[in-house]
Design a protein around this motif. Sequence first.
Motif, mmCIF file in Angstrom:
data_model
loop_
_atom_site.group_PDB
_atom_site.id
_atom_site.type_symbol
_atom_site.label_atom_id
_atom_site.label_comp_id
_atom_site.label_asym_id
_atom_site.label_seq_id
_atom_site.Cartn_x
_atom_site.Cartn_y
_atom_site.Cartn_z
ATOM 1 N N GLU A 185 -7.296 1.396 -3.337
ATOM 2 C CA GLU A 185 -7.013 0.657 -2.095
ATOM 3 C C GLU A 185 -8.237 -0.103 -1.579
ATOM 4 O O GLU A 185 -8.103 -1.188 -1.017
ATOM 5 N N GLN A 199 -0.834 7.461 1.306
ATOM 6 C CA GLN A 199 -2.268 7.462 1.059
ATOM 7 C C GLN A 199 -2.950 8.332 2.116
ATOM 8 O O GLN A 199 -2.870 8.062 3.309
ATOM 9 N N VAL A 219 0.852 -1.190 0.000
ATOM 10 C CA VAL A 219 0.000 0.000 0.000
ATOM 11 C C VAL A 219 0.888 1.240 0.000
ATOM 12 O O VAL A 219 2.055 1.193 0.399
#
Length: 304
Positions: free
Chosen positions: A96, A54, A50
């Motif tokens: 995501e 973010q 990830v």
Amino acid sequence: MAKATKKQALGRGLSALLKDPENDIKSVDDKNADKVVGNIIELELESIDVNPFQPRTSFNDETLRELATSIKEVGVIQPITVRKLDFNSYQLVSGERRFRASKLAGLKTIPAYIRIANDHESLTMALVENIQRQDLDPIEIALSYQRLIDEISLTQEQLSDRVGKKRSTIANYLRLLKLDPIVQTGMRDGFISMGHGRALINLENNQQQLDIYEKVIGKGLSVRETEKLVKSLKDPSENSTSESTTTTPSQLPKDIAKGVKEFSEYFGAKIDVKVSSKGSGKLIIPFSSQEDFNRLKKLINSEN
């Protein structure tokens, strides 16, 4: 279904290419790089990290479970986007929720678009070229438009200039991505048309979309019949129209009917009109969300 199978097979083939150490692609100038940019590739979930930057850190467990259930039924409709870090190592750029839900659904791989070093212009050209193809379904076109907006940071106006399409046309395609995934799949497989999809998008409730979708498939309803069904579901009182008011295009004076069509194209939404026998009337501009309302407001203000 053959079309989807062909795409998945292509994705697996490119995945094998990327896992070959002798074909480690790091730049658009590398051999076989043109096979990666703009294509969908099946990547192993465990090879994707990830993005630590973010901005979104909170994900609703219930909505993730709902998305996971949908993915189990129809698969991942909109591929995620990743950035290549190293050999068989990637970092998430966008998607995501789909990434997390796919893990929750027990998938081992996920369809992905891969960004590689200095591929900005190559990606733009690949996407624009892809949009010009004649065999794309409406959802494929919508996804390509969305990628250009998200990944190349284009506004709808800039995108309009880049692909040679009206901004209202682009807006109509993008709105299709708000449809329930099952409805999107039905459109991709040719069970319903874009016109049907544009009618269904006026229903914010996904279950209502699915209920009408099943009726469209089961009874073979036309786009006009679907629009009427959606309208009656949103506002039952619309079924009883006053005798002094005309609402169908065939009843409207030609100049007004033409104007309503132009309004609909400009706003990217089906504009309803009511005209009394005395010539007065009103226009109704529908919106599907707060975001859609703000879009319409911006369009109106831009004309001032």
